[in-house]
Design a protein around this motif. Structure first.
Motif: not given
Length: 327
Positions: A293-306, A308-319
């Motif tokens: 709880n003494k952290s000065n900063q918390v950041c996050f990034l998210v990327k997406s991919k299709v 296994i329920y909709c494809s066998e594999t896929g390609i990650w998006s950009e962040w």
């Protein structure tokens, strides 16, 4: 059918009385061949019924078909009552197949009877040195909407060499040629495809061949399914909320476009001061516990991919764009 079995039983009784073993035999299929209809790798394996099949006209005769590309260790096996079978093959290699006739147990009143194998092969005669083939073929189906393929020219090809791309999938009457090439120095190095009609969850066949006035150019063949090369957009909205001194709520939007929300998986990169951690989830929000709880900063990034329920594999998006909380 009852007449057939009565006759069969009479023959069996006579053979048994005379001490003769009753043996059923059947011939292999006739005129087995592999036919190329010109669909860039979608071939038809076809045959005719075996000779003297009238002896078993009361039975449902089956055929066991095995096939593979040259060099493959695995045979695909199909059992069918039809006189043909169609499937996709890699035309960069030859094809071999074999088939025999099966008399099921109900036809022999004993075990299944198999004929000898009938065999066939197919290959396209190679032209040009293998070094003249295109290199580094890469196809991406952007956001399940827009297909783009790119490649590099073959090694040490003449300066006048140019390449052409043809494609086909079930639903097209004939192979189509790319009508929107990307070029570098006048040479085709990529293709943007038009709006494709219902190509998903089907084999998509591509051939890139070439021409030069001074030498033959080796063609290249590819097979893939578009849903397996989808590269979606990243979430365009992310937010971070401090729930209490220890927990942080991360939220993001479902990426824009035609991909259903249930088809996504997300990778979340969380940075807390100088440490990072990666998590995956199928939800579009996540609760994380701060390491301190003494952290000065918390950041996050998210990327997406299709997922296994909709494809066998896929390609990650950009962040996505980074979102931060600072104490």
């Amino acid at each position: 059918m009852s007449f057939f079995w009565e006759a069969l039983q009479r023959v069996a009784l006579v053979c048994c009385t005379l001490g003769i073993a009753l043996t059923f035999r059947v011939n292999p299929p006739q005129d087995f061949e592999i036919v190329d209809p010109g669909y860039l790798g979608y071939l038809c394996l076809q045959w005719k019924p075996p000779l003297f099949l009238d002896n078993f006209k009361e039975c449902t005769v089956e055929y066991e078909l095995k096939y593979r590309n040259f060099g493959s260790k695995i045979w695909k096996t199909i059992i069918t009552t039809n006189l043909y079978y169609k499937d996709g093959f890699d035309l960069n290699k030859g094809v071999e197949a074999k088939i025999h006739t099966l008399l099921p147990q109900q036809c022999t009143n004993e075990s299944t009877v198999r004929s000898l194998w009938s065999e066939a092969t197919y290959w396209t005669p190679p032209q040009g040195n293998v070094e003249t083939k295109i290199q580094d073929m890469d196809c991406v189906y952007y956001n399940w909407l827009y297909l783009f393929c790119s490649w590099k020219p073959g090694m040490d090809v003449p300066l006048d060499t140019n390449y052409n791309l043809f494609y086909w999938y079930d639903g097209l009457d004939h192979p189509m040629q790319c009508d929107d090439y990307m070029t570098i120095n006048g040479q085709n190095t990529g293709c943007s495809f038009p709006s494709l009609k219902s190509p998903d969850y089907k084999d998509f066949y591509i051939c890139v061949n070439g021409s030069s006035r001074s030498t033959a150019i080796r063609p290249s063949y590819f097979i893939f399914q578009l849903q397996n090369i989808v590269k979606p957009l990243p979430p365009d909205y992310v937010s971070l909320t401090l729930k209490d001194s220890n927990e942080v709520i991360l939220k993001w939007s479902v990426p824009a476009g035609p991909i259903p929300a249930a088809c996504f998986i997300y990778e979340v990169l969380v940075t807390e001061d100088d440490t990072t951690r990666v998590s995956t989830t199928i939800e579009n929000e996540m609760c994380i516990t701060r390491k301190s709880n003494k952290s000065n900063q918390v950041c996050f990034l998210v990327k997406s991919k299709v997922n296994i329920y909709c494809s066998e594999t896929g390609i990650w998006s950009e962040w996505s764009e980074e979102q931060c909380w600072r104490g």
